[in-house]
Scaffold this motif. Structure first.
Motif, PDB file in Angstrom:
ATOM      1  N   UNK A   1       0.857  -1.046  -0.136  1.00  0.00           N
ATOM      2  CA  UNK A   1       0.152  -0.025   0.094  1.00  0.00           C
ATOM      3  C   UNK A   1       0.709   1.193   0.085  1.00  0.00           C
ATOM      4  N   UNK A   2       2.227   1.132  -0.198  1.00  0.00           N
ATOM      5  CA  UNK A   2       2.905   2.512  -0.877  1.00  0.00           C
ATOM      6  C   UNK A   2       2.597   3.070  -1.917  1.00  0.00           C
ATOM      7  N   UNK A   3       1.979   2.293  -2.778  1.00  0.00           N
ATOM      8  CA  UNK A   3       1.620   3.188  -4.689  1.00  0.00           C
ATOM      9  C   UNK A   3       1.278   4.831  -3.544  1.00  0.00           C
ATOM     10  N   UNK A   4       0.898   5.288  -2.682  1.00  0.00           N
ATOM     11  CA  UNK A   4       0.511   6.658  -2.210  1.00  0.00           C
ATOM     12  C   UNK A   4       1.361   7.147  -0.660  1.00  0.00           C
ATOM     13  N   UNK A   5       2.159   6.276  -0.515  1.00  0.00           N
ATOM     14  CA  UNK A   5       2.925   7.092   0.327  1.00  0.00           C
ATOM     15  C   UNK A   5       4.458   8.229   0.532  1.00  0.00           C
ATOM     16  N   UNK A   6       3.888   9.457   1.097  1.00  0.00           N
ATOM     17  CA  UNK A   6       5.060   9.663   1.122  1.00  0.00           C
ATOM     18  C   UNK A   6       4.430  11.382   0.219  1.00  0.00           C
ATOM     19  N   UNK A   7       5.330  12.405   0.814  1.00  0.00           N
ATOM     20  CA  UNK A   7       5.103  13.603  -0.805  1.00  0.00           C
ATOM     21  C   UNK A   7       5.534  13.483  -1.525  1.00  0.00           C
ATOM     22  N   UNK A   8       4.941  14.532  -2.202  1.00  0.00           N
ATOM     23  CA  UNK A   8       6.247  14.724  -4.069  1.00  0.00           C
ATOM     24  C   UNK A   8       5.667  16.604  -4.319  1.00  0.00           C
ATOM     25  N   UNK A   9       5.963  17.069  -4.261  1.00  0.00           N
ATOM     26  CA  UNK A   9       5.772  18.081  -5.165  1.00  0.00           C
ATOM     27  C   UNK A   9       6.628  19.014  -6.172  1.00  0.00           C
ATOM     28  N   UNK A  10       5.856  19.584  -7.525  1.00  0.00           N
ATOM     29  CA  UNK A  10       6.438  19.514  -8.516  1.00  0.00           C
ATOM     30  C   UNK A  10       5.992  21.071  -9.016  1.00  0.00           C
ATOM     31  N   UNK A  11       6.533  21.333 -10.192  1.00  0.00           N
ATOM     32  CA  UNK A  11       6.628  23.069 -10.703  1.00  0.00           C
ATOM     33  C   UNK A  11       5.832  22.616 -12.209  1.00  0.00           C
ATOM     34  N   UNK A  12       5.345  22.910 -12.501  1.00  0.00           N
ATOM     35  CA  UNK A  12       5.785  23.340 -14.149  1.00  0.00           C
ATOM     36  C   UNK A  12       6.153  24.533 -14.938  1.00  0.00           C
ATOM     37  N   UNK A  13       6.985  24.683 -15.458  1.00  0.00           N
ATOM     38  CA  UNK A  13       6.642  26.370 -16.361  1.00  0.00           C
ATOM     39  C   UNK A  13       6.402  26.009 -17.482  1.00  0.00           C
ATOM     40  N   UNK A  14       5.557  26.838 -17.671  1.00  0.00           N
ATOM     41  CA  UNK A  14       5.467  26.979 -19.527  1.00  0.00           C
ATOM     42  C   UNK A  14       5.957  28.060 -19.413  1.00  0.00           C
ATOM     43  N   UNK A  15       6.193  28.052 -21.699  1.00  0.00           N
ATOM     44  CA  UNK A  15       7.458  28.857 -21.805  1.00  0.00           C
ATOM     45  C   UNK A  15       6.549  29.374 -23.048  1.00  0.00           C
ATOM     46  N   UNK A  16       7.194  31.119 -23.383  1.00  0.00           N
ATOM     47  CA  UNK A  16       5.633  31.552 -24.123  1.00  0.00           C
ATOM     48  C   UNK A  16       6.183  30.574 -25.700  1.00  0.00           C
ATOM     49  N   UNK A  17       7.501  30.434 -25.458  1.00  0.00           N
ATOM     50  CA  UNK A  17       7.798  29.472 -27.383  1.00  0.00           C
ATOM     51  C   UNK A  17       7.244  28.027 -26.694  1.00  0.00           C
ATOM     52  N   UNK A  18       6.420  27.691 -26.885  1.00  0.00           N
ATOM     53  CA  UNK A  18       5.509  26.453 -26.703  1.00  0.00           C
ATOM     54  C   UNK A  18       6.375  25.562 -26.119  1.00  0.00           C
ATOM     55  N   UNK A  19       7.226  25.387 -24.647  1.00  0.00           N
ATOM     56  CA  UNK A  19       7.673  24.417 -24.072  1.00  0.00           C
ATOM     57  C   UNK A  19       7.265  24.646 -22.921  1.00  0.00           C
ATOM     58  N   UNK A  20       7.887  23.552 -22.013  1.00  0.00           N
ATOM     59  CA  UNK A  20       7.345  23.517 -20.909  1.00  0.00           C
ATOM     60  C   UNK A  20       8.365  22.827 -20.122  1.00  0.00           C
ATOM     61  N   UNK A  21       8.509  23.119 -18.860  1.00  0.00           N
ATOM     62  CA  UNK A  21       9.635  22.900 -17.618  1.00  0.00           C
ATOM     63  C   UNK A  21       8.828  21.691 -16.498  1.00  0.00           C
ATOM     64  N   UNK A  22       9.546  20.983 -15.497  1.00  0.00           N
ATOM     65  CA  UNK A  22       9.205  20.392 -15.077  1.00  0.00           C
ATOM     66  C   UNK A  22      10.682  20.350 -13.995  1.00  0.00           C
ATOM     67  N   UNK A  23       9.816  20.690 -12.952  1.00  0.00           N
ATOM     68  CA  UNK A  23      10.766  20.896 -12.034  1.00  0.00           C
ATOM     69  C   UNK A  23      10.218  19.877 -10.800  1.00  0.00           C
ATOM     70  N   UNK A  24      11.147  18.824 -10.610  1.00  0.00           N
ATOM     71  CA  UNK A  24      11.282  17.666 -10.140  1.00  0.00           C
ATOM     72  C   UNK A  24      11.987  16.744  -9.979  1.00  0.00           C
ATOM     73  N   UNK A  25      12.910  16.931  -7.981  1.00  0.00           N
ATOM     74  CA  UNK A  25      13.865  16.542  -7.942  1.00  0.00           C
ATOM     75  C   UNK A  25      14.271  14.613  -8.058  1.00  0.00           C
ATOM     76  N   UNK A  26      13.614  14.607  -9.281  1.00  0.00           N
ATOM     77  CA  UNK A  26      14.579  12.675  -9.513  1.00  0.00           C
ATOM     78  C   UNK A  26      14.985  12.821 -10.173  1.00  0.00           C
ATOM     79  N   UNK A  27      15.971  11.812 -10.022  1.00  0.00           N
ATOM     80  CA  UNK A  27      17.493  11.206  -9.758  1.00  0.00           C
ATOM     81  C   UNK A  27      16.690   9.452 -11.451  1.00  0.00           C
ATOM     82  N   UNK A  28      17.496   9.766 -12.121  1.00  0.00           N
ATOM     83  CA  UNK A  28      16.594   8.354 -13.367  1.00  0.00           C
ATOM     84  C   UNK A  28      18.236   7.086 -13.148  1.00  0.00           C
ATOM     85  N   UNK A  29      17.341   6.380 -12.024  1.00  0.00           N
ATOM     86  CA  UNK A  29      17.771   4.753 -11.578  1.00  0.00           C
ATOM     87  C   UNK A  29      17.475   3.572 -12.109  1.00  0.00           C
ATOM     88  N   UNK A  30      17.027   4.150 -13.645  1.00  0.00           N
ATOM     89  CA  UNK A  30      16.603   2.377 -14.566  1.00  0.00           C
ATOM     90  C   UNK A  30      14.937   2.441 -14.719  1.00  0.00           C
TER      91      UNK A  30
END
Lengths: 175, 763
Positions: B459-488
């Motif tokens: 029952x850990x699929x909803x455990x603990x907290x996460x926060x994120x920001x998404x920034x929309x740029x006028x050039x039609x791109x977006x940036x996700x702020x999320x402190x995630x490393x790629x571990x595979x």
């Protein structure tokens, strides 16, 4: 006098020359910081002296295949190969697979992407180099051939199944 | 019927794919630093000793050596749970414990310096068995932990952290039982997931109290918080999470190597890198916890479990960091798979003089069930209950409840996984192959085949907290702020995919920030299977918030209400008259739109994985071959098919199924040395021995996730080991209760070898 000549000769001899990804490399052998020590492995020289960090070191003990590179087209473990043994050899690393002119990926690399044949990716360069050596030697391998050729490559994420598909798709007549 | 999306559910290229296949992904050891020093650790050859004297003078004279630190040179910083483990201590508690740290201009010089440090030890008696270590008069590892019993509970899960399962009336439950089984079984082979990339860290200290670390970790934001506490809340910590070359839970925290690098950088004023050797990785980094359980189970003929009582002893090695958390989650998970009203399950975590156990995929539940299911099997055998029927009957159902890790009671609102179980059984051919308990499915001379099944869910699929920001740029791109490393797991790409789906932008136009704790909001990290539901929901919420703000901003320009608008490919238009449209650039070149998303914990959903295995045992040689694996689960909605397949195929390695077949860490109980701390003697599965794996994935939508999805990655390793034990027992017609089922154990079970004399471990 004789000693001086001998010394001079040995100075001239104290070089190891080989090519890496088609570029000639000439390195002094010795114990100074800029030199290659006789104890240095090819993996160490590639990563630390030549800055080619695409070759990964996992066990540094010849057990896992992560550091596989090609020597004259054959797969070798660069952690078990001394740099001084590479005299006159042609080394290819993961950095040398894409077309240097166009940047176009090797079909094997492209196939690894298309099949998502990796998870953490740390073992992937070694996998690709082992598979590259196989395909150079045997362009139409069976799945059993591929398994045999990759049997020395360690992967903990279990990318094996997707790797097999990626290699077979690249092989002539495969998939 | 799953919904059709533009990206979700389709195979899409990993964002880091080109880097991975060209060798340009920057793992920790690939990042170059100017003026870098290399650190090495002098490690104890003794399992338990007092350091009487350290003479570092010879080592200090070695040219290139810049700093040598011993317990006398370092601040009294402590880690562990409870915080009793000094960075360097006067006492060593296992073979491999840190004695001194060296920084030098090259790794080779640092290594040479280690050999020049003279240490005088006063040897103490050592103890390696969980029951021996609790006896009166046993050697004590810490003054703070009398009886070598680790303080139960972890502050991370709150003051009522689950440490036991006690409810109902077990005496009454046993009276109602038609069969009672009991026994003491273990999962004590302490397998090691051994990710290929070794643990390491690079630290740059800035006076007076700031450190920046490059880490190879699964949860890099949490490193910042953990280290802040280890450093007595007096040091400002910033972490850069590099690409992580495999973790499987072990690199949830690497606080020790991080503190070593920090202290050496502090001592030298230069960047310091420490990368463990593979021997250190295996002998001085994270192992699975050892698990031994004495249990008693009451059962009725229909498979109803009437009572469970027992004691779960967890061997954490020389200290605990996460073991209390694993016990808490394990205690929750055992309830998910055993619907029972009467419980009296007690636990104890014990320190022994070996390398520490810690977080590993399967996080407590795998360890507990591998010890507990054999007891259930004994009862099922007596009642002739098919284990698939038992699992179907006893896996948590909507409306059931359980005590979860924080000690609170939750009512399950997820699905009934019976459909998935049925489909898996059908694909595997369970009904044809199952012949009853301790009966082979087929016999061909010396080759005997057997089948087994295991279950795990969290029952850990909803455990603990996460926060994120998404920034929309006028050039039609977006940036996700999320402190995630790629571990595979590919989750960095999957969050991009979720954001791209919300914003209807091509995935190429969405990027994600590097895992830098300075610029990103709070992120617990991809623990367990929380990535898709918890972290994903924060990213989705941030994208939805940004989208809402964007539409509000441009609505007046289109003379429409925000709710009448849509956006696709960086163009906003009126839904009912698409010719009325405007590019994102209309917000102005001097503006961005920032959306915020947060996920708060929710323990009312659980995932489920059932694994069927068929084995063939050679009764002449004792060798066990894995012939077939069928994994079955329900994920609500597949986000990325190839990524999910990778996670499920991961059931084999990283101390999963193979921990029942051949993976084990061999600890010499006379010297305390690990005898197979290298990748030749530690056995791992090769390409030559790949069994067919079928992964059956159902998609029953989960309403509370925008894309109806939950994660299952973590649990893939867990049902397999117990299934293997069951399958081998059935093939042979005798119970095997020890992991792994080596040829030696098989032949012993068949009476072809004398009983083993190895001390300790489950007998």
């Amino acid at each position: 006098m004789a000693t001086a000549i001998k010394k001079k000769k040995s100075l001239v001899k104290n070089l190891v020359r080989f090519s890496v990804n088609g570029t000639a490399v000439e390195l002094e052998i010795g114990t100074l910081p800029h030199q290659v020590e006789t104890a240095h492995t090819l993996a160490h020289t590639l990563r630390e002296t030549l800055g080619l960090v695409g070759t990964k070191v996992t066990c540094d003990n010849g057990a896992c295949g992560s550091c596989t590179v090609l020597m004259d087209g054959k797969a070798v473990l660069s952690c078990m190969t001394l740099t001084v043994e590479c005299q006159g050899r042609s080394i290819t690393t993961i950095e040398g697979l894409a077309d240097p002119e166009t940047g176009r990926l090797d079909p094997l690399q492209q196939s690894f992407i298309d099949h998502t044949a990796f998870q953490c990716g740390f073992c992937t360069p070694g996998m690709i180099m082992s598979a590259k050596a196989l395909l150079a030697d045997n362009p139409s391998p069976t799945e059993a051939d591929v398994k045999e050729a990759l049997s020395g490559n360690f992967c903990r994420c279990i990318s094996h199944y997707q790797v097999l598909r990626a290699v077979m798709a690249t092989a002539q007549g495969g998939e | 019927m799953a919904e059709v999306y533009r990206f979700i559910g389709k195979p899409t290229r990993r964002k880091d794919a080109v880097e991975v296949v060209t060798g340009t992904t920057q793992y920790l050891d690939d990042i170059r630093f100017p003026d870098l020093l290399h650190g090495k650790v002098l490690r104890s050859p003794h399992p338990h000793a007092i350091i009487k004297k350290i003479d570092k003078s010879r080592a200090e004279q070695l040219p290139g050596v810049k700093a040598i630190l011993t317990w006398q040179d370092v601040p009294d910083w402590k880690g562990g749970t409870p915080r009793v483990v000094r960075i360097l201590d006067r006492k060593v508690r296992y073979v491999g414990d840190a004695v001194a740290l060296v920084a030098a201009t090259s790794a080779q010089i640092a290594k040479e310096a280690l050999g020049l440090i003279d240490v005088e030890y006063e040897l103490l008696p050592a103890v390696f068995d969980v029951e021996e270590v609790m006896k009166p008069g046993a050697p004590q590892l810490y003054d703070e932990l009398p009886g070598n019993i680790v303080t139960p509970g972890t502050p991370a899960f709150g003051h009522s952290c689950l440490t036991e399962v006690v409810m109902g009336d077990v005496e009454q439950g046993f009276r109602e039982a038609e069969v009672i089984s009991e026994g003491t079984f273990g999962y004590e082979n302490i397998p090691n997931p051994i990710p290929p990339e070794p643990p390491g860290a690079v630290a740059i200290w800035e006076e007076p109290n700031r450190v920046t670390l490059w880490v190879s970790n699964q949860a890099s934001y949490l490193d910042k918080i953990l280290l802040f506490h280890v450093f007595g809340k007096k040091v400002e910590v910033r972490t850069h999470g590099a690409a992580c070359g495999g973790s499987f839970g072990t690199k949830l925290m690497s606080w020790q190597v991080q503190t070593y690098a920090t202290l050496l950088s502090r001592a030298t004023g230069r960047p310091v890198k420490i990368i463990f050797s593979k021997e250190e990785h295996i002998a001085a980094f994270v192992l699975r916890p050892g698990s031994r359980m004495q249990a008693r189970v009451g059962m009725k003929k229909d498979g109803t479990v009437t009572a469970v009582s027992g004691t779960w002893l967890v061997d954490t090695g020389y200290y605990s960091a996460t073991t209390q958390a694993q016990v808490a989650v394990g205690c929750g998970e055992i309830q998910l798979m055993t619907r029972c009203a009467n419980w009296d399950l007690k636990t104890a975590i014990i320190c022994t003089n070996r390398n520490a156990s810690g977080s590993v995929r399967g996080f407590g539940g795998q360890e507990l069930k591998c010890s507990f299911i054999p007891v259930l099997c004994l009862a099922m055998e007596k009642l002739d209950i098919d284990p698939v029927d038992f699992i179907k009957k006893n896996y948590v159902k909507p409306g059931d409840g359980y005590f979860w890790r924080d000690g609170l009671w939750y009512t399950y609102r997820g699905i009934d996984y019976s459909d998935a179980m049925d489909q898996g059984a059908m694909r595997f051919g369970w009904r044809e192959k199952w012949q009853g308990w301790l009966k082979p499915s087929s016999v061909d001379g010396s080759k005997r085949r057997g089948v087994g099944v295991g279950v795990h869910g969290n029952a850990d699929i909803g455990e603990d907290s996460s926060e994120a920001w998404v920034r929309l740029n006028p050039d039609g791109s977006a940036l996700l702020y999320s402190c995630i490393t790629e571990h595979g797991t590919g989750q960095r790409s999957n969050y991009v995919k979720m954001v791209a789906e919300v914003l209807q932008l091509p995935m190429e136009r969405v990027t994600v920030t590097p895992a830098d704790s300075l610029i990103n909001p709070f992120e617990y990290g991809p623990f367990g299977s929380r990535g898709t539901y918890a972290i994903g929901s924060a990213a989705i919420a941030a994208a939805e918030d940004a989208r809402r703000q964007l539409l509000e901003l441009v609505a007046p320009r289109l003379d429409a209400k925000p709710e009448e608008l849509e956006t696709v490919d960086g163009v906003v238009f009126v839904r009912d008259s698409p010719e009325r449209k405007i590019k994102w650039g209309a917000i102005g070149y001097d503006r961005t739109v920032m959306g915020y998303g947060r996920f708060d914990p929710d323990f009312t959903l659980a995932n489920c994985m059932i694994t069927f295995v068929e084995v063939e045992v050679d009764t002449e040689t004792g060798k066990v071959d894995l012939l077939q694996v069928v994994n079955t689960t329900d994920v609500g909605q597949i986000i990325d098919p190839p990524g999910l397949e990778g996670q499920l195929n991961g059931c084999l390695g990283s101390s999963g199924i193979d921990s029942a077949l051949f993976e084990e860490t061999i600890l010499d109980h006379s010297s305390g040395h690990i005898l197979n701390a290298n990748m030749i003697d530690y056995k791992w599965r090769t390409f030559s021995e790949l069994p067919p794996i079928d992964n059956i994935v159902l998609e029953t939508p989960v309403a509370s996730h925008r894309f109806k999805a939950i994660g299952v990655g973590e649990v893939a390793t867990s049902p397999g080991p117990m299934a293997v034990l069951m399958a081998v027992s059935n093939a042979l017609g005798v119970w095997l209760h020890e992991y792994p089922v080596t040829p030696e154990r098989v032949l012993k079970a068949l009476g072809k070898l004398p009983a083993m004399t190895r001390t300790g471990g489950a007998q």
